[in-house]
Design a protein around this motif. Structure first.
Motif, PDB file in Angstrom:
ATOM      1  N   THR A 124      26.434 -12.956  41.412  1.00 53.36           N
ATOM      2  CA  THR A 124      27.304 -12.167  40.638  1.00 53.36           C
ATOM      3  C   THR A 124      28.232 -11.396  41.540  1.00 53.36           C
ATOM      4  OG1 THR A 124      25.839 -12.274  38.709  1.00 53.36           O
ATOM      5  CG2 THR A 124      27.669 -10.544  38.473  1.00 53.36           C
TER       6      THR A 124
ATOM      7  N   THR B 277      28.605 -15.771  31.728  1.00 54.68           N
ATOM      8  CA  THR B 277      27.800 -14.504  31.774  1.00 54.68           C
ATOM      9  C   THR B 277      28.878 -13.267  32.244  1.00 54.68           C
ATOM     10  OG1 THR B 277      25.757 -15.354  32.450  1.00 54.68           O
ATOM     11  CG2 THR B 277      25.760 -12.859  32.531  1.00 54.68           C
ATOM     12  N   THR B 278      29.516 -13.393  33.231  1.00 59.63           N
ATOM     13  CA  THR B 278      30.615 -12.347  33.688  1.00 59.63           C
ATOM     14  C   THR B 278      31.505 -12.126  32.653  1.00 59.63           C
ATOM     15  OG1 THR B 278      31.635 -14.026  35.114  1.00 59.63           O
ATOM     16  CG2 THR B 278      29.948 -12.692  36.243  1.00 59.63           C
TER      17      THR B 278
ATOM     18  N   LEU C   8      31.236 -12.795  29.101  1.00 58.26           N
ATOM     19  CA  LEU C   8      30.470 -12.312  28.154  1.00 58.26           C
ATOM     20  C   LEU C   8      30.154 -10.799  28.114  1.00 58.26           C
ATOM     21  CD1 LEU C   8      28.031 -15.088  27.300  1.00 58.26           C
ATOM     22  CD2 LEU C   8      29.959 -14.188  25.762  1.00 58.26           C
ATOM     23  N   ALA C   9      29.754 -10.293  29.454  1.00 54.51           N
ATOM     24  CA  ALA C   9      29.475  -9.111  29.918  1.00 54.51           C
ATOM     25  C   ALA C   9      30.664  -8.148  29.955  1.00 54.51           C
ATOM     26  CB  ALA C   9      28.680  -8.864  31.166  1.00 54.51           C
TER      27      ALA C   9
ATOM     28  N   LEU D 209      23.037  -4.976  33.114  1.00 54.77           N
ATOM     29  CA  LEU D 209      24.057  -5.344  32.168  1.00 54.77           C
ATOM     30  C   LEU D 209      24.211  -6.966  32.280  1.00 54.77           C
ATOM     31  CD1 LEU D 209      26.597  -5.221  30.394  1.00 54.77           C
ATOM     32  CD2 LEU D 209      27.877  -5.205  32.314  1.00 54.77           C
ATOM     33  N   VAL D 210      24.103  -7.412  33.580  1.00 52.22           N
ATOM     34  CA  VAL D 210      24.136  -8.932  33.779  1.00 52.22           C
ATOM     35  C   VAL D 210      22.855  -9.402  32.812  1.00 52.22           C
ATOM     36  CG1 VAL D 210      23.746 -10.791  35.053  1.00 52.22           C
ATOM     37  CG2 VAL D 210      25.388  -9.147  35.559  1.00 52.22           C
TER      38      VAL D 210
ATOM     39  N   ASP E 120      20.910  -8.103  30.429  1.00 48.36           N
ATOM     40  CA  ASP E 120      20.896  -7.927  29.113  1.00 48.36           C
ATOM     41  C   ASP E 120      21.897  -9.018  28.537  1.00 48.36           C
ATOM     42  OD1 ASP E 120      20.567  -6.294  26.709  1.00 48.36           O
ATOM     43  OD2 ASP E 120      22.724  -5.798  26.867  1.00 48.36           O
ATOM     44  N   THR E 121      23.024  -9.273  29.206  1.00 44.16           N
ATOM     45  CA  THR E 121      23.933 -10.069  28.576  1.00 44.16           C
ATOM     46  C   THR E 121      23.483 -11.574  28.575  1.00 44.16           C
ATOM     47  OG1 THR E 121      25.936  -8.942  29.412  1.00 44.16           O
ATOM     48  CG2 THR E 121      26.258 -11.212  28.973  1.00 44.16           C
TER      49      THR E 121
ATOM     50  N   ASN F 129      20.542 -11.786  25.980  1.00 44.52           N
ATOM     51  CA  ASN F 129      21.237 -11.341  24.518  1.00 44.52           C
ATOM     52  C   ASN F 129      22.206 -12.034  23.940  1.00 44.52           C
ATOM     53  OD1 ASN F 129      18.855  -9.788  23.825  1.00 44.52           O
ATOM     54  ND2 ASN F 129      19.908  -7.910  24.788  1.00 44.52           N
ATOM     55  N   ARG F 130      23.025 -12.333  25.132  1.00 41.64           N
ATOM     56  CA  ARG F 130      24.441 -13.048  24.430  1.00 41.64           C
ATOM     57  C   ARG F 130      24.763 -14.259  24.727  1.00 41.64           C
ATOM     58  NH1 ARG F 130      28.977  -9.045  25.218  1.00 41.64           N
ATOM     59  NH2 ARG F 130      30.211 -10.409  23.923  1.00 41.64           N
ATOM     60  N   PHE F 131      24.373 -14.769  25.967  1.00 39.65           N
ATOM     61  CA  PHE F 131      24.225 -15.918  26.600  1.00 39.65           C
ATOM     62  C   PHE F 131      23.609 -17.341  25.712  1.00 39.65           C
ATOM     63  CE2 PHE F 131      23.108 -19.556  29.344  1.00 39.65           C
ATOM     64  CZ  PHE F 131      24.316 -19.927  29.999  1.00 39.65           C
TER      65      PHE F 131
END
Length: 148
Positions: free
Chosen positions: A35, A97-98, A100-101, A132-133, A135-136, A139-141
């Motif tokens: 990242t 991921t980047t 979304l974050a 942050l990475v 968590d993303t 939870n969001r990926f």
């Protein structure tokens, strides 16, 4: 169990990140290092022009994979070559991921590093970037994109 399933890194979860991880521990996290390499690439190549389908160009794919942070068996054995973004699960996940974050954003076919991404690229904020990475990713990926 509910907190562990639906908020794996939340305050009520049994899984917590250390607030003071040293840099030598963070250096052992391949996805974090990938990242950081991607964010430095965006910083250097801003704006980064994507392909018409919205993928990273081959030149940058090969540069990121050559960093050697995450190696994939199919590419290493020569079963297939890295010619498209979808050939590498790690790089596809990194790109999604980047975005979304909020570390990178897409504007008219170009990928730009955000202010948030530039701030977290500073070595002093490395732990915040990892939090942050992670968590993303948890939870969001959309994990179904790894289903094949």
């Amino acid at each position: 169990m509910h907190a562990l399933l639906y908020q794996p890194l939340g305050p009520a979860s049994v899984v917590q990140l250390h607030a003071d991880l040293p840099n030598d521990v963070l250096d052992q996290i391949p996805f974090l290092r990938l990242t950081e390499a991607f964010l430095r690439l965006l910083q250097r190549e801003t704006p980064l022009r994507l392909t018409p389908l919205g993928a990273l160009p081959r030149k940058y794919l090969r540069e990121l994979y050559a960093s050697g942070f995450i190696l994939e068996e199919g590419l290493e054995t020569g079963l297939f070559t890295l010619s498209r973004e979808i050939d590498s699960l790690a790089i596809t996940t990194l790109h999604q991921t980047t975005r979304l974050a909020g570390l990178a954003r897409l504007v008219r076919g170009e990928l730009l590093l955000t202010k948030k991404g530039a701030q977290l690229l500073d070595p002093a904020h490395r732990l915040a970037l990892w939090a942050l990475v992670l968590d993303t990713f948890t939870n969001r990926f959309l994990w179904a994109s790894h289903d094949g």
